[in-house]
Motif scaffolding. Sequence first.
Motif, mmCIF file in Angstrom:
data_model
loop_
_atom_site.group_PDB
_atom_site.id
_atom_site.type_symbol
_atom_site.label_atom_id
_atom_site.label_comp_id
_atom_site.label_asym_id
_atom_site.label_seq_id
_atom_site.Cartn_x
_atom_site.Cartn_y
_atom_site.Cartn_z
ATOM 1 N N LEU A 9 0.829 -1.208 0.000
ATOM 2 C CA LEU A 9 0.000 0.000 0.000
ATOM 3 C C LEU A 9 0.868 1.265 0.000
ATOM 4 N N ALA A 10 2.016 1.217 0.690
ATOM 5 C CA ALA A 10 2.937 2.356 0.652
ATOM 6 C C ALA A 10 3.450 2.570 -0.768
ATOM 7 N N ALA A 11 3.775 1.469 -1.453
ATOM 8 C CA ALA A 11 4.210 1.569 -2.853
ATOM 9 C C ALA A 11 3.103 2.167 -3.707
ATOM 10 N N ALA A 12 1.870 1.759 -3.443
ATOM 11 C CA ALA A 12 0.738 2.251 -4.222
ATOM 12 C C ALA A 12 0.539 3.755 -4.042
ATOM 13 N N VAL A 13 0.611 4.216 -2.803
ATOM 14 C CA VAL A 13 0.419 5.646 -2.532
ATOM 15 C C VAL A 13 1.501 6.482 -3.221
ATOM 16 N N LEU A 14 2.763 6.045 -3.107
ATOM 17 C CA LEU A 14 3.868 6.795 -3.700
ATOM 18 C C LEU A 14 3.770 6.830 -5.220
ATOM 19 N N PHE A 15 3.486 5.670 -5.824
ATOM 20 C CA PHE A 15 3.398 5.626 -7.285
ATOM 21 C C PHE A 15 2.157 6.358 -7.785
ATOM 22 N N GLY A 16 1.032 6.169 -7.083
ATOM 23 C CA GLY A 16 -0.204 6.820 -7.511
ATOM 24 C C GLY A 16 -0.087 8.330 -7.496
ATOM 25 N N LEU A 46 18.341 6.852 -4.684
ATOM 26 C CA LEU A 46 18.566 5.561 -4.028
ATOM 27 C C LEU A 46 20.050 5.238 -3.907
ATOM 28 N N LEU A 47 20.865 5.721 -4.857
ATOM 29 C CA LEU A 47 22.312 5.544 -4.742
ATOM 30 C C LEU A 47 22.831 6.254 -3.493
ATOM 31 N N ALA A 48 22.336 7.479 -3.255
ATOM 32 C CA ALA A 48 22.735 8.207 -2.047
ATOM 33 C C ALA A 48 22.310 7.450 -0.795
ATOM 34 N N TRP A 49 21.091 6.898 -0.813
ATOM 35 C CA TRP A 49 20.592 6.101 0.320
ATOM 36 C C TRP A 49 21.492 4.883 0.534
ATOM 37 N N PHE A 50 21.841 4.198 -0.541
ATOM 38 C CA PHE A 50 22.672 2.991 -0.460
ATOM 39 C C PHE A 50 24.038 3.316 0.143
ATOM 40 N N ILE A 51 24.641 4.442 -0.293
ATOM 41 C CA ILE A 51 25.967 4.831 0.200
ATOM 42 C C ILE A 51 25.904 5.170 1.688
ATOM 43 N N VAL A 52 24.909 5.951 2.076
ATOM 44 C CA VAL A 52 24.767 6.329 3.491
ATOM 45 C C VAL A 52 24.548 5.088 4.352
ATOM 46 N N ARG A 53 23.754 4.156 3.855
ATOM 47 C CA ARG A 53 23.448 2.952 4.624
ATOM 48 C C ARG A 53 24.677 2.061 4.832
ATOM 49 N N THR A 54 25.592 2.067 3.867
ATOM 50 C CA THR A 54 26.797 1.239 3.996
ATOM 51 C C THR A 54 27.827 1.854 4.933
ATOM 52 N N ILE A 177 14.149 -12.168 -7.893
ATOM 53 C CA ILE A 177 15.307 -11.679 -7.144
ATOM 54 C C ILE A 177 14.873 -10.862 -5.925
ATOM 55 N N SER A 178 13.594 -10.996 -5.518
ATOM 56 C CA SER A 178 13.048 -10.132 -4.472
ATOM 57 C C SER A 178 13.635 -10.394 -3.091
ATOM 58 N N ALA A 179 14.315 -11.530 -2.898
ATOM 59 C CA ALA A 179 14.949 -11.775 -1.605
ATOM 60 C C ALA A 179 16.203 -10.929 -1.426
ATOM 61 N N SER A 180 16.699 -10.335 -2.505
ATOM 62 C CA SER A 180 17.898 -9.506 -2.438
ATOM 63 C C SER A 180 17.558 -8.088 -1.993
ATOM 64 N N ASP A 181 18.559 -7.246 -1.913
ATOM 65 C CA ASP A 181 18.439 -5.886 -1.399
ATOM 66 C C ASP A 181 17.519 -5.033 -2.276
ATOM 67 N N ALA A 182 16.388 -4.599 -1.719
ATOM 68 C CA ALA A 182 15.407 -3.832 -2.481
ATOM 69 C C ALA A 182 15.966 -2.487 -2.933
ATOM 70 N N VAL A 183 16.769 -1.840 -2.094
ATOM 71 C CA VAL A 183 17.357 -0.547 -2.468
ATOM 72 C C VAL A 183 18.338 -0.726 -3.619
ATOM 73 N N GLN A 184 19.124 -1.788 -3.581
ATOM 74 C CA GLN A 184 20.076 -2.050 -4.656
ATOM 75 C C GLN A 184 19.347 -2.344 -5.966
ATOM 76 N N ILE A 185 18.299 -3.153 -5.918
ATOM 77 C CA ILE A 185 17.524 -3.479 -7.121
ATOM 78 C C ILE A 185 16.916 -2.227 -7.729
ATOM 79 N N VAL A 230 11.120 0.309 -4.068
ATOM 80 C CA VAL A 230 11.692 -0.340 -2.885
ATOM 81 C C VAL A 230 10.578 -1.007 -2.081
ATOM 82 N N MET A 231 9.487 -0.277 -1.831
ATOM 83 C CA MET A 231 8.361 -0.840 -1.093
ATOM 84 C C MET A 231 7.744 -2.021 -1.843
ATOM 85 N N PHE A 232 7.677 -1.911 -3.174
ATOM 86 C CA PHE A 232 7.080 -2.969 -3.984
ATOM 87 C C PHE A 232 7.905 -4.258 -3.903
#
Length: 352
Positions: A9-16, A46-54, A177-185, A230-232
Motif C-alpha cells: 500500500l505504501a508503494a501504491a500511494v507513492l506511485f499513484g 537511491l544511490l545516495a541512500w545505499f551509500i549512506v546505509r553502507t 530476485i526479491s529476496a535480495s536488497d530492495a534498495v540495490q535493485i 523499494v516498497m514494492f
Amino acid sequence: MHRGVIYALAAAVLFGAGTPFSKTLVGEIAPVTLAGLLYLGSGLGLLAWFIVRTMKPNGQQTDTAHLTAPDLPWLAGAIATGGIAGPVLLMLGLTLTPASSASLLLNMEGVLTAMLAWFVFKENFDRRIFAGMALIVLAGVLLSWEQIPVLGMPWGALAIVGACLCWAIDNNLTRRISASDAVQIAGLKGLVAGSVNLTIALALGFSLPELRMVLAAGVIGFCGYGLSLVMFVLALQHLGTARTGAYFSAAPFVGAAISLLMLGENPGTVFWVAATLMGAGIWLHLTETHEHEHQHEPMSHTHAHNHDAHHHHEHDFEWDDKEPHVHPHRHQALRHTHPHYPDIHHRHPHKH
C-alpha cells in the motif's frame, strides 16, 4: 496488518501520487526526456541512500542480501521492460489522456501482473482473486471505450495499457530476485533506465529543460518510482507477485483523487462507474484469506530473516543473536498449517 500489505500500500500511494505530478510536466518536457529524468532521479536518490546505509559505524553489516551474478539476467530483463519501455509509453499516454482516467487505467498493471504470475509463472489463485481482477479489467475497458468517440482509436489508453504490460513483465521478473536488497535493485534500475532513456532523448534531438524542471522531475521520480519500487520489492518478498499487484491496484485511486483536486478535472459518469468497479475488485483482494496444510520442500537461499517458524537452523559461524540477519541457510522439509501468502517460502503447488 500483514507487513507485506503495508509495503504494497505504501508503494501504491507513492506511485499513484506520481502520475498527476508527472502530468504537470508532460507539456513542458518531451515524454522520452521526462521518463529519463524520472528514473534518473530515482536512481541517484537511491544511490545516495545505499551509500549512506553502507557507512555504518564499527564495520556493522547491513541486514540485506546483495545481488549475485545469477540475479543479473532477471534484473536486466526487468530494467528493459519496466525501466525503459514502460515509462516512455506512460508519458506518451499522458499526452493524450486526462490524468484522472490515466490513473485508473494504471490498474491494468495489477491485472496483467496477476495474469502472468498465474499462467506463466504458475502462482496459485482462487475464485475470489479472479473475480476481483475481472472487475478491474471491466473498469479498464470502460475507461478505454470512453475515449473512442473523441479520439477514434484510444491511442492514449492503449499506450498506458502497454506500459502496464511492461511493468507486469518487470514485476514477475523482479520477484525472482526479491529476496535480495530492495534498495540495490531499485537503484540500479533507476540509474540504468534513466541513463538509457535520457541518452535516447538527446539522440533524438530533444534538449534538457531548465534546471527547475529537472529538479522537479528528479524529486517526483525518487518518490514515485524509487521509494515506491523499494516498497514494492519488499512486498513481493512477503506476498508474491499477484497479491502484491492486487494491493498495488490502490495506486490509481490515489492518483485520481490528486488529479481531481490538483488539476481541476471533472470526469463524467463512466469514470465513477469504473472507479466503483475497481474499488469492488480491490476489496475482494483485500479481504482474501488463504490457509491450508502445505509441504515445504528442502531449499537453500540467502535473505534477511528472523528465527521464526520457518527458520530453525544452526549457524556455522559465531552469531551475536541480532535479528534480522543475513547468511546462506538451508530449510529442511516441513509440513504445517497456517494462513500464508505465496511469499519466498510458500511457492508450493495446489491441488484445488
